[in-house]
Design a protein around this motif. Structure first.
Motif, PDB file in Angstrom:
ATOM      1  N   GLY A  51       0.828  -1.202   0.000  1.00 32.08           N
ATOM      2  CA  GLY A  51       0.000   0.000   0.000  1.00 32.08           C
ATOM      3  C   GLY A  51       0.861   1.249   0.000  1.00 32.08           C
ATOM      4  O   GLY A  51       1.697   1.442  -0.861  1.00 32.08           O
ATOM      5  N   ASP A  52       0.692   2.093   1.014  1.00 32.89           N
ATOM      6  CA  ASP A  52       1.477   3.322   1.153  1.00 32.89           C
ATOM      7  C   ASP A  52       2.708   3.130   2.044  1.00 32.89           C
ATOM      8  O   ASP A  52       3.401   4.095   2.355  1.00 32.89           O
ATOM      9  CB  ASP A  52       0.607   4.439   1.744  1.00 32.89           C
ATOM     10  CG  ASP A  52      -0.498   4.872   0.800  1.00 32.89           C
ATOM     11  OD1 ASP A  52      -0.345   4.654  -0.420  1.00 32.89           O
ATOM     12  OD2 ASP A  52      -1.495   5.430   1.283  1.00 32.89           O
ATOM     13  N   THR A  53       2.963   1.900   2.470  1.00 32.45           N
ATOM     14  CA  THR A  53       4.060   1.618   3.395  1.00 32.45           C
ATOM     15  C   THR A  53       5.257   1.080   2.627  1.00 32.45           C
ATOM     16  O   THR A  53       5.107   0.302   1.691  1.00 32.45           O
ATOM     17  CB  THR A  53       3.603   0.576   4.436  1.00 32.45           C
ATOM     18  OG1 THR A  53       2.392   1.008   5.027  1.00 32.45           O
ATOM     19  CG2 THR A  53       4.635   0.377   5.517  1.00 32.45           C
ATOM     20  N   SER A  54       6.449   1.461   3.039  1.00 34.16           N
ATOM     21  CA  SER A  54       7.653   0.965   2.367  1.00 34.16           C
ATOM     22  C   SER A  54       7.936  -0.473   2.784  1.00 34.16           C
ATOM     23  O   SER A  54       7.528  -0.919   3.865  1.00 34.16           O
ATOM     24  CB  SER A  54       8.862   1.838   2.715  1.00 34.16           C
ATOM     25  OG  SER A  54       9.265   1.603   4.048  1.00 34.16           O
ATOM     26  N   THR A  55       8.648  -1.184   1.927  1.00 28.74           N
ATOM     27  CA  THR A  55       9.061  -2.552   2.244  1.00 28.74           C
ATOM     28  C   THR A  55       9.928  -2.554   3.494  1.00 28.74           C
ATOM     29  O   THR A  55       9.787  -3.434   4.351  1.00 28.74           O
ATOM     30  CB  THR A  55       9.823  -3.170   1.052  1.00 28.74           C
ATOM     31  OG1 THR A  55       8.936  -3.212  -0.072  1.00 28.74           O
ATOM     32  CG2 THR A  55      10.301  -4.572   1.370  1.00 28.74           C
ATOM     33  N   ASP A  56      10.823  -1.582   3.620  1.00 30.25           N
ATOM     34  CA  ASP A  56      11.691  -1.518   4.797  1.00 30.25           C
ATOM     35  C   ASP A  56      10.883  -1.404   6.087  1.00 30.25           C
ATOM     36  O   ASP A  56      11.192  -2.069   7.084  1.00 30.25           O
ATOM     37  CB  ASP A  56      12.672  -0.351   4.692  1.00 30.25           C
ATOM     38  CG  ASP A  56      13.739  -0.568   3.640  1.00 30.25           C
ATOM     39  OD1 ASP A  56      14.040  -1.743   3.324  1.00 30.25           O
ATOM     40  OD2 ASP A  56      14.279   0.427   3.133  1.00 30.25           O
TER      41      ASP A  56
END
Length: 81
Positions: A51-56
């Protein structure tokens, strides 16, 4: 940064855990179980999970929830031990 031996093992690992639209909850126990059996586990974060969240950020959150060490992230994949 992982050492050369660990990097070689990471390269040869297949993805065995996928984080999808249901988020982190369904994979916490699975990752913990696989870590106990294998030592190193590669996890893929699918687009629906990010979504709007980074993989990290997702990788760090999963590490915290499982008590695992995050070894490396590349693209949308993370490796834990």
């Amino acid at each position: 940064m992982p050492n050369e031996d660990t990097m070689s093992r990471i390269h040869d690992l297949e993805v065995t855990v996928w984080v999808g639209k249901s988020g982190l909850d369904p994979v916490v126990d699975e990752l913990s179980d696989q870590l106990a059996d294998r030592g190193l586990v590669k996890v893929k974060f699918l687009r629906a999970a990010r979504g709007d969240t980074s993989t990290d950020a997702l990788a760090e959150a999963l590490a915290e929830r499982t008590g695992a060490d995050l070894v490396d992230t590349r693209g949308h994949t993370a490796v834990y031990k």
